[in-house]
Scaffold this motif. Structure first.
Motif, mmCIF file in Angstrom:
data_model
loop_
_atom_site.group_PDB
_atom_site.id
_atom_site.type_symbol
_atom_site.label_atom_id
_atom_site.label_comp_id
_atom_site.label_asym_id
_atom_site.label_seq_id
_atom_site.Cartn_x
_atom_site.Cartn_y
_atom_site.Cartn_z
ATOM 1 N N ALA A 196 0.843 -1.195 0.000
ATOM 2 C CA ALA A 196 0.000 0.000 0.000
ATOM 3 C C ALA A 196 0.876 1.242 0.000
ATOM 4 O O ALA A 196 1.978 1.237 0.554
ATOM 5 C CB ALA A 196 -0.918 -0.013 1.218
ATOM 6 N N THR A 209 -4.679 -0.933 4.843
ATOM 7 C CA THR A 209 -3.505 -1.430 4.130
ATOM 8 C C THR A 209 -3.783 -2.814 3.552
ATOM 9 O O THR A 209 -3.456 -3.117 2.400
ATOM 10 C CB THR A 209 -2.302 -1.499 5.084
ATOM 11 O OG1 THR A 209 -2.078 -0.201 5.645
ATOM 12 C CG2 THR A 209 -1.045 -1.963 4.349
ATOM 13 N N TYR A 212 -6.084 -2.567 0.495
ATOM 14 C CA TYR A 212 -5.370 -2.220 -0.742
ATOM 15 C C TYR A 212 -4.716 -3.474 -1.349
ATOM 16 O O TYR A 212 -4.859 -3.748 -2.547
ATOM 17 C CB TYR A 212 -4.297 -1.175 -0.448
ATOM 18 C CG TYR A 212 -3.535 -0.715 -1.665
ATOM 19 C CD1 TYR A 212 -2.430 -1.424 -2.135
ATOM 20 C CD2 TYR A 212 -3.898 0.437 -2.362
ATOM 21 C CE1 TYR A 212 -1.724 -1.007 -3.251
ATOM 22 C CE2 TYR A 212 -3.198 0.854 -3.483
ATOM 23 C CZ TYR A 212 -2.112 0.130 -3.914
ATOM 24 O OH TYR A 212 -1.433 0.545 -5.022
ATOM 25 N N HIS A 240 3.200 2.548 -6.702
ATOM 26 C CA HIS A 240 1.958 2.515 -5.929
ATOM 27 C C HIS A 240 1.643 3.892 -5.358
ATOM 28 O O HIS A 240 0.468 4.238 -5.186
ATOM 29 C CB HIS A 240 2.082 1.504 -4.785
ATOM 30 C CG HIS A 240 2.101 0.080 -5.226
ATOM 31 N ND1 HIS A 240 0.973 -0.648 -5.474
ATOM 32 C CD2 HIS A 240 3.140 -0.761 -5.477
ATOM 33 C CE1 HIS A 240 1.297 -1.875 -5.837
ATOM 34 N NE2 HIS A 240 2.617 -1.976 -5.861
ATOM 35 N N THR A 267 -8.281 0.086 -4.148
ATOM 36 C CA THR A 267 -6.878 0.492 -4.340
ATOM 37 C C THR A 267 -6.702 1.985 -4.454
ATOM 38 O O THR A 267 -5.766 2.460 -5.098
ATOM 39 C CB THR A 267 -6.302 -0.200 -5.597
ATOM 40 O OG1 THR A 267 -7.087 0.196 -6.751
ATOM 41 C CG2 THR A 267 -6.334 -1.700 -5.456
ATOM 42 N N ARG A 269 -5.306 5.476 -3.667
ATOM 43 C CA ARG A 269 -4.036 5.815 -3.032
ATOM 44 C C ARG A 269 -4.234 6.462 -1.665
ATOM 45 O O ARG A 269 -3.408 6.315 -0.770
ATOM 46 C CB ARG A 269 -3.223 6.732 -3.951
ATOM 47 C CG ARG A 269 -2.623 6.005 -5.136
ATOM 48 C CD ARG A 269 -1.722 6.897 -5.947
ATOM 49 N NE ARG A 269 -2.493 7.799 -6.808
ATOM 50 C CZ ARG A 269 -1.970 8.812 -7.482
ATOM 51 N NH1 ARG A 269 -0.675 9.078 -7.371
ATOM 52 N NH2 ARG A 269 -2.713 9.572 -8.266
ATOM 53 N N ARG A 274 -10.741 4.383 0.775
ATOM 54 C CA ARG A 274 -10.990 2.956 0.630
ATOM 55 C C ARG A 274 -12.049 2.491 1.626
ATOM 56 O O ARG A 274 -12.352 3.198 2.595
ATOM 57 C CB ARG A 274 -9.701 2.163 0.905
ATOM 58 C CG ARG A 274 -8.546 2.480 0.000
ATOM 59 C CD ARG A 274 -7.305 1.703 0.452
ATOM 60 N NE ARG A 274 -6.089 2.421 0.070
ATOM 61 C CZ ARG A 274 -4.968 2.400 0.758
ATOM 62 N NH1 ARG A 274 -4.888 1.692 1.868
ATOM 63 N NH2 ARG A 274 -3.913 3.086 0.354
#
Length: 651
Positions: A196, A209, A212, A240, A267, A269, A274
């Motif tokens: 992540a 985390t 992701y 990433h 996913t 960033r 998320r």
């Protein structure tokens, strides 16, 4: 040749209880063995931490604390931890032994999974990770290597939807990382392909985390690859941070848009964008599975209603997990979505009689029957057309295309690609399509497989280095390289024994066509005549000695300070072996270069003496050294050898 070292732990009894029977896998962090708990008589897995990970005494304490926490995590999709301890100073875990493969092995075999399989596996993964999140654990290293796919109880190994998925290594990355924080300021434990962004930038990890990393695993299951690659791990990790994960449909056309959205949400960033944890993402995955299931079954349900207008048909439910693998938090289909129970069976005669009366007495029933028959006929026609024509299309033209371009063209048309054995071709470059099956413009099932034959380029082989080998071995090596050995005239050689290859033409390493002739020169051994030492001898004596041996003398004269006609060099050198009639080159001195005596008559005696000495001559003064030179001998302009004495008379 690779040298394999025996594993000294095989057969070892650990802690007086666990007998190690075989090694399952070795990784950078630990080695996994299959063993037997001799106390309970059950098969277990032992994960023994590698020595390189145990860097300080506090590691064992931290590892033990993490193991206790993991052991409290009980869930059908989590690899259970039974025991822990140390063996030979190395910490180990005793875990449930899962008979199956890792998700990495499945992807290596299958390439990518269909959406139904990918979502079924992800659902069980998230159920396990969600249980960890509820217990306050963060996995930190979610990747296909830590996901085990076991066979379904039904034995259907080919149906991944019904397989049991178990997640391993909860907390293990954290235990290892904690032992190195003081000495190295922490390290990025997650595999860079799934890491992540927040772990890369500040080393922070929480439940998001794992969300992701799970999204990256879903991307790989759908596309057969991870979103980023690079020459160095750090380059992959920072991608990433700097880039958004591309939609899976950009690599695999025709994937449903809801899958692109699901991967995108998992996913982001920004961790705050998320799902909050694995449980939240699990709810979204279950909704996507429901949506895809309803979409796939809607057309089938409509056709059934048209064919049987008087029968009540409930909407088709999405593909459910089997009862033995259903997750505790998975939503069960609502009662309203269950198929209506059929009416009591009145027997064949009763049903036929009822149908006859309804048709005779109800015009609408007769109309419905005619409509149903018409629909069935239409479906039959459509089915025949589809089986004979509709499901076919025309194969694209891929011959003469480079491999990458052909793959892209095939993917655009929805075709799969497989490769036949390549062929060499003198005209077509390497990795260009030479042939395809079926050929272009031929019929092929939509989404079918095209078999391509790629060019291996011109067939070329390296000339082997056979210098120093005997003729038989040289012949074998040349023929193994698909070349032809040709033996040239043999030559004498002072260094190589008889029958040994002296030289190769073309030179070793030259790339040539198959069947090219490779000429080798073979040694006849040492020549019969030994060349004597004649340096320092007079040319007449040297010539006579060499000619007496049957050798040919070639003379070359040059200026030299040594005496005239003295041999100053010879080729070949003394002691060399030559055959009769061989040329021996001799360098012969012409003597030192001569000096022309200058005129010093009428010069003061001392001045004349200095001028002659400057020419490299010796001077003797007669009579009056302070007078004028009146006589010199040898006279002026006489050529003499350096160091010749000149007499001058002074008066």
């Amino acid at each position: 040749m690779e040298i394999q070292v025996a594993d000294t732990l095989l057969g070892t009894l650990v802690d007086g209880r666990y007998r190690i029977r075989g090694r399952v896998a070795r990784g950078g962090m630990a080695t996994v063995y299959m063993g037997v708990d001799e106390r309970l008589e059950r098969t277990v897995a032992l994960k023994i931490i590698n020595p390189a990970q145990v860097r300080e005494a506090r590691f064992v304490e931290r590892f033990t604390d993490e193991a206790k926490t993991i052991a409290l995590l009980t869930h059908p999709n989590v690899v259970a931890v039974y025991d822990q301890g140390t063996h030979g100073g190395l910490p180990y875990l005793v875990m449930e032994y899962v008979r199956g493969r890792t998700l990495r092995d499945v992807l290596a075999e299958r390439g990518r999974l269909n959406p139904g399989e990918a979502l079924a596996i992800l659902e069980q993964m998230l159920a396990a990770i969600a249980a960890a999140h509820r217990a306050g654990l963060v996995h930190r290293d979610v990747k296909p290597e830590n996901v085990l796919v076991a066979e379904a109880p039904s034995g259907g190994s080919g149906n991944l939807v019904d397989s049991v998925v178990k997640v391993a290594d909860f907390g293990l990355a954290r235990a290892v990382e904690a032992s190195t924080e003081d000495e190295a300021g922490g390290q990025l434990m997650a595999t860079v392909a799934y890491v992540a962004p927040e772990l890369v930038t500040d080393g922070h990890a929480d439940a998001r985390t794992d969300v992701y990393s799970a999204g990256i695993v879903l991307f790989e299951m759908l596309t057969g690859r991870v979103p980023y690659d690079g020459d160095k791990p750090v380059e992959v990790a920072w991608q990433h941070v700097d880039r958004d994960v591309p939609p899976p449909s950009s690599l695999v056309p025709n994937l449903p848009e809801v899958l692109d959205d699901l991967v995108a949400r998992a996913t982001r960033r920004d961790p705050g964008a998320r799902p909050t944890d694995a449980g939240a993402l699990l709810a979204e995955v279950q909704q996507v599975r429901d949506d895809l299931g309803n979409s796939a079954n809607a057309s089938t349900a409509l056709l059934r209603q048209v064919a049987q207008p008087t029968q009540v048909i409930a909407p088709l439910s999405p593909v459910d997990r089997p009862s033995w693998a259903r997750l505790p938090e998975q939503k069960q289909p609502p009662p309203g979505r269950r198929r209506a129970a059929p009416p009591p069976d009145e027997g064949v005669g009763g049903r036929l009689g009822s149908l006859r009366l309804r048709l005779l007495g109800d015009p609408r029933a007769r109309l419905a029957l005619v409509a149903a028959v018409a629909v069935l006929l239409l479906l039959a026609v459509i089915g025949i057309w589809w089986a004979g024509f509709g499901r076919y299309t025309v194969a694209p033209q891929l011959v003469s295309m480079p491999k990458a371009e052909a793959e892209a063209r095939a993917a655009t048309g929805g075709f799969e690609i497989q490769y036949a054995e390549g062929r060499y071709d003198e005209e077509i470059a390497r990795d260009v399509v030479l042939a395809q099956d079926p050929p272009s413009t031929a019929r092929i099932v939509k989404g079918g497989t095209l078999t391509l034959t790629l060019s291996l380029g011109p067939e070329r082989y390296d000339v082997p280095d056979v210098v120093g080998k005997d003729l038989a071995q040289a012949k074998a090596d040349v023929e193994d390289a698909k070349l032809v050995l040709k033996e040239g005239p043999a030559k004498f050689d002072d260094r190589l024994p008889k029958g040994i290859v002296m030289s190769v033409d073309p030179k070793p390493g030259t790339k040539v066509k198959p069947g090219t002739a490779v000429t080798v020169t073979v040694s006849k051994g040492r020549a019969p005549i030994t060349v004597p030492e004649v340096v320092g001898k007079n040319i007449n004596d040297a010539r006579a000695q060499l000619q007496a041996l049957g050798l040919v003398v070639v003379e070359q004269y040059k200026d030299d300070n040594r005496a005239k006609d003295e041999v100053i060099a010879q080729t070949p050198a003394s002691g060399s072996g030559v055959e009769a009639g061989a040329e021996i080159k001799l360098e012969v001195s012409k003597g030192p270069p001569q000096v022309i005596v200058s005129r010093v008559v009428d010069l003061p005696c001392q001045q004349g003496k200095q001028q002659l000495e400057a020419q490299g001559l010796r001077v003797r003064v007669d009579f009056n050294p302070n007078g004028i030179v009146r006589i010199q001998n040898p006279p002026e302009n006489t050529p003499v050898a350096p160091g010749t004495e000149v007499v001058i008379g002074c008066f």
